[in-house]
Scaffold this motif. Structure first.
Motif, mmCIF file in Angstrom:
data_model
loop_
_atom_site.group_PDB
_atom_site.id
_atom_site.type_symbol
_atom_site.label_atom_id
_atom_site.label_comp_id
_atom_site.label_asym_id
_atom_site.label_seq_id
_atom_site.Cartn_x
_atom_site.Cartn_y
_atom_site.Cartn_z
ATOM 1 N N THR A 436 0.879 -1.281 -0.040
ATOM 2 C CA THR A 436 -0.201 0.030 -0.017
ATOM 3 C C THR A 436 0.898 1.163 0.121
ATOM 4 O O THR A 436 0.371 2.253 -0.129
ATOM 5 C CB THR A 436 -1.040 0.043 1.284
ATOM 6 N N GLY A 437 2.140 1.090 0.075
ATOM 7 C CA GLY A 437 3.200 2.351 0.335
ATOM 8 C C GLY A 437 3.130 2.809 1.797
ATOM 9 O O GLY A 437 3.903 3.619 1.899
ATOM 10 N N ARG A 525 5.034 -0.312 -3.545
ATOM 11 C CA ARG A 525 3.644 -0.455 -3.814
ATOM 12 C C ARG A 525 3.339 -1.413 -4.683
ATOM 13 O O ARG A 525 3.675 -1.684 -5.851
ATOM 14 C CB ARG A 525 3.213 1.034 -4.604
ATOM 15 N N ASN A 528 2.092 -0.813 -9.184
ATOM 16 C CA ASN A 528 2.669 0.611 -9.272
ATOM 17 C C ASN A 528 2.412 1.267 -10.405
ATOM 18 O O ASN A 528 3.165 0.827 -11.425
ATOM 19 C CB ASN A 528 3.995 0.450 -8.678
ATOM 20 N N ASP A 561 -2.370 11.854 -2.394
ATOM 21 C CA ASP A 561 -2.384 10.665 -2.096
ATOM 22 C C ASP A 561 -1.336 10.256 -0.888
ATOM 23 O O ASP A 561 -0.136 10.871 -0.901
ATOM 24 C CB ASP A 561 -1.933 9.825 -3.098
ATOM 25 N N GLN A 563 0.506 7.763 -0.288
ATOM 26 C CA GLN A 563 1.351 7.169 -0.443
ATOM 27 C C GLN A 563 2.756 7.937 -0.960
ATOM 28 O O GLN A 563 3.756 7.313 -1.005
ATOM 29 C CB GLN A 563 1.158 5.969 -1.591
#
Length: 688
Positions: A436-437, A525, A528, A561, A563
């Motif tokens: 998910t980062g 991620r 990605n 975001d 991330q």
């Protein structure tokens, strides 16, 4: 009636690329099986104990040095301020003020889909040269309806990518521009093009449209405008039929011999030249990248590792020259996928393919020198789950411009050691990360690494492989030693100011898919689509050392975001960025990033980002390119920025008859790739 592009995939393409670009540039690599099916470890599985004690000690020392060098705090992705990307976009990204790090003081360009090159207020632009403009003596003016292979061989090539501007002593206000021409887009070159039945003339125009161009350019005093100087004695075209020398440890190998060249030392042509580099001794380097989609009818496992076609190719070159048919010339494909070195100051010189740097899908090659004068060259292999490499020469550069010095320096890339990178994260809990980062418990994606030797001259360091096999099948050698699988490592460039090395990882939507490696600390991620940039710190005094420290410098995407990450800089003050591709550095030490396949709904662009000081991570968009185009070849000098606008108008189902772009010459004219120069209206330095 519009000719339809055959067998267009209905799946979403990697990043924001069109299906047409994917087919012609890389043989639709995104929808072929991933060539790397090895079960070697990836970063999350590696433990520090597997590294040599010497490497770990060195890497730990470099981490300390790197941390001390940056004045900005380095927090993990998600840190560094609240994100307000939507508001930033609405006011031109960031604050909209022309402030920022020195070299980046311009009002950032807002994301857009305009069919033009959009630049900051207070700046001007002009075309330097277009596809088809004559550069050699006797070459005719471009005529889209009467184009010939002979004409194209004397004209600027197609799909300009890497650019280099070199000084030209003795000719005031002039420089030498060297450009790569990555591939040809026949659908946008020829009226009523039939992809199933290209003519010989069309194929030979394609051969001549590939390769390199050397063009002297004239500066306009007081501005950043450049104009090509046609018929200059140094102007040159290198094409798919130009003779090259094969040099280095694999030259003459049985794996490189063909019926036409039983010596294994002479090759015709170069193609799919992507990024490149400039050497301290005045030559240019050019990476042969997606060579797989030029060769037909392969059935060998070694070819599958490089993605060669099992049937016909897109361009059908094999119909007109047997060397592109693997069944007829099994070794011809082995003669491509190298780094090419060109001496632009000698128009009679034979360019060379440097086997000591290994064979893979080279994005580029950028050297720096050790303290004792040995070149170290950094390289990325642009495909999903591939690796990044470096080569350390065993020879020292000679200073000066004497004939003896130049001849010696043209041997520097033929002897030395080729390495591949293996990374370990320092957060054990991130093994088989969530994808998910989300950043590790220590707040940072970072760790240490080691350069694993593959071969030194005629000596292989890979069990079960000869040195020739290591150089010709470098991907397989890297598989065997357990190199780290990355998210499409493209440009790998050292900062000339700090020595830190930056790896542009463009994207990898296959990461985390069933049967594929999942996220790890360097590639955090799954699925990605936006990419990231890795920062490596080696021993500044000895970049030939085998240990390094690493951390993520930038995790691309919408700043809103969680991330995403911009080296700890507040995310409400940065431009959104997606799919970093090529990088370069300006005179102030800022890194400039061009993008390929923006997945945020905007055209691709060029971005500047501070790498040092309190504004480290401040990223601002400088320009966007037209519809369907990619931003390539950035050059950033004191008073000008150059970009190569590649494949403008290359959108799904676009043709000569039904174009989706009118750039650069307006309606009724053929869409043409071109080089653009940008400068300040007041004549002052860029971004100050």
């Amino acid at each position: 009636m519009r000719n339809m592009l055959p067998l267009l995939s209905s799946k979403p393409h990697q990043g924001g690329r069109s299906a047409l670009t994917c087919r012609y540039r890389c043989g639709d690599a995104c929808f072929q099986e991933v060539p790397n099916t090895s079960d070697n470890e990836y970063a999350a599985d590696i433990i520090a104990g597997a590294l040599s004690r010497r490497s770990v000690v060195r890497a730990a020392a470099v981490v300390t040095v790197a941390a001390a060098a940056g004045t900005a705090s380095v927090t993990g992705p998600g840190g560094g301020g609240q994100a307000h990307a939507a508001a930033a976009v609405s006011r031109g990204a960031g604050s909209g003020r022309a402030d920022g790090a020195r070299g980046l003081r311009f009002a950032p360009v807002a994301p857009n889909v305009a069919d033009t090159v959009t630049i900051p207020s207070g700046y001007r632009q002009d075309i330097v040269i277009r596809w088809g403009d004559p550069i050699l003596r006797g070459a005719p003016a471009f005529d889209a309806e009467r184009q010939t292979a002979k004409a194209q061989a004397g004209q600027f090539g197609y799909n300009n990518d890497f650019l280099s501007l070199l000084p030209l002593p003795g000719e005031r206000g002039r420089q030498i521009m060297v450009a790569n021409h990555e591939y040809t887009s026949e659908w946008l070159m020829f009226r009523n093009y039939d992809p199933q039945n290209p003519t010989r003339e069309q194929v030979e125009i394609g051969w001549a449209g590939h390769g390199l161009s050397v063009v002297v350019v004239q500066e306009e005093r007081g501005t950043g405008r450049l104009t090509a100087v046609p018929r200059h004695r140094l102007n040159r075209r290198i094409t798919a039929t130009t003779e090259f020398r094969v040099t280095g440890p694999a030259a003459g190998s049985p794996l490189l011999k063909t019926s036409v060249d039983p010596s294994g030392t002479r090759v015709l042509g170069t193609f799919n030249n992507c990024a490149g580099g400039e050497t301290p001794w005045g030559t240019t380097l050019h990476g042969e990248e997606n060579i797989n989609n030029y060769f037909a009818n392969s059935s060998r496992p070694t070819d599958r590792r490089y993605g060669l076609a099992t049937g016909a190719t897109e361009r059908k070159w094999e119909r007109f020259d047997k060397r592109f048919d693997v069944r007829q010339e099994p070794n011809e494909s082995h003669r491509f996928g190298w780094v090419v070195e060109l001496d632009p100051y000698d128009p009679d010189s034979t360019p060379r393919k440097r086997t000591a740097l290994g064979r893979f899908k080279h994005e580029g090659a950028q050297p720096r020198l050790t303290d004792d004068g040995r070149p170290v060259v950094y390289m990325g292999d642009d495909e999903r789950f591939e690796y990044f490499y470096k080569f350390v020469s065993s020879r020292r550069m000679k200073k000066g411009n004497s004939r003896a010095a130049r001849e010696h320096n043209l041997t520097l890339l033929d002897e030395g050691t080729l390495y591949v990178a293996k990374l370990t994260g320092d957060s054990p809990e991130y093994t088989n990360g969530t994808g998910t980062g989300a950043h590790p418990a220590d707040g940072e994606f970072d760790g240490s690494g080691v350069w694993i030797p593959l071969a030194t001259n005629k000596v292989s360091h890979v069990p079960g492989m000869t040195a020739d096999e290591v150089y010709v099948f470098t991907r397989l050698a890297a598989d065997k030693v357990g190199a780290t699988k990355m998210d499409r490592p493209e440009d790998v460039e050292p900062s000339p100011r700090t020595g830190r090395v930056y790896v542009a990882l463009t994207n990898n939507t296959e990461r985390g898919n069933p049967g594929k490696p999942g996220a790890d600390e360097a590639n955090p991620r799954n699925f990605n689509k936006h990419g990231q940039i890795l920062e490596l710190a080696e021993n500044w005094d000895d970049p030939s050392s085998d240990g390094f420290a690493w951390r993520l410098f930038l995790v691309a995407g919408d700043p809103n975001d969680p991330q995403t990450y911009f080296a700890g800089f507040p995310k409400d003050r940065v431009s959104p960025i997606s799919c970093p591709d090529n990088v370069t550095f300006d005179p102030h030490g800022n890194m400039w990033i061009s993008t390929d396949g923006n997945k945020l709904g905007s055209n691709d662009g060029l971005f500047g980002v501070a790498t040092q000081g309190e504004r480290r991570g401040e990223l601002k968009q400088f320009l966007t390119v037209p519809i369907g185009a990619e931003t390539c070849g950035p050059v950033v000098q004191d008073r000008r920025v150059l970009v190569a606008v590649q494949h403008p108008g290359e959108t799904d189902f676009a043709t000569v008859e039904k174009p989706d772009s009118t750039w650069p010459d307006g309606p009724g004219k053929l869409v043409r790739p071109a080089v653009v120069s940008i400068w300040r209206k007041d004549g002052r330095d860029i971004g100050v």
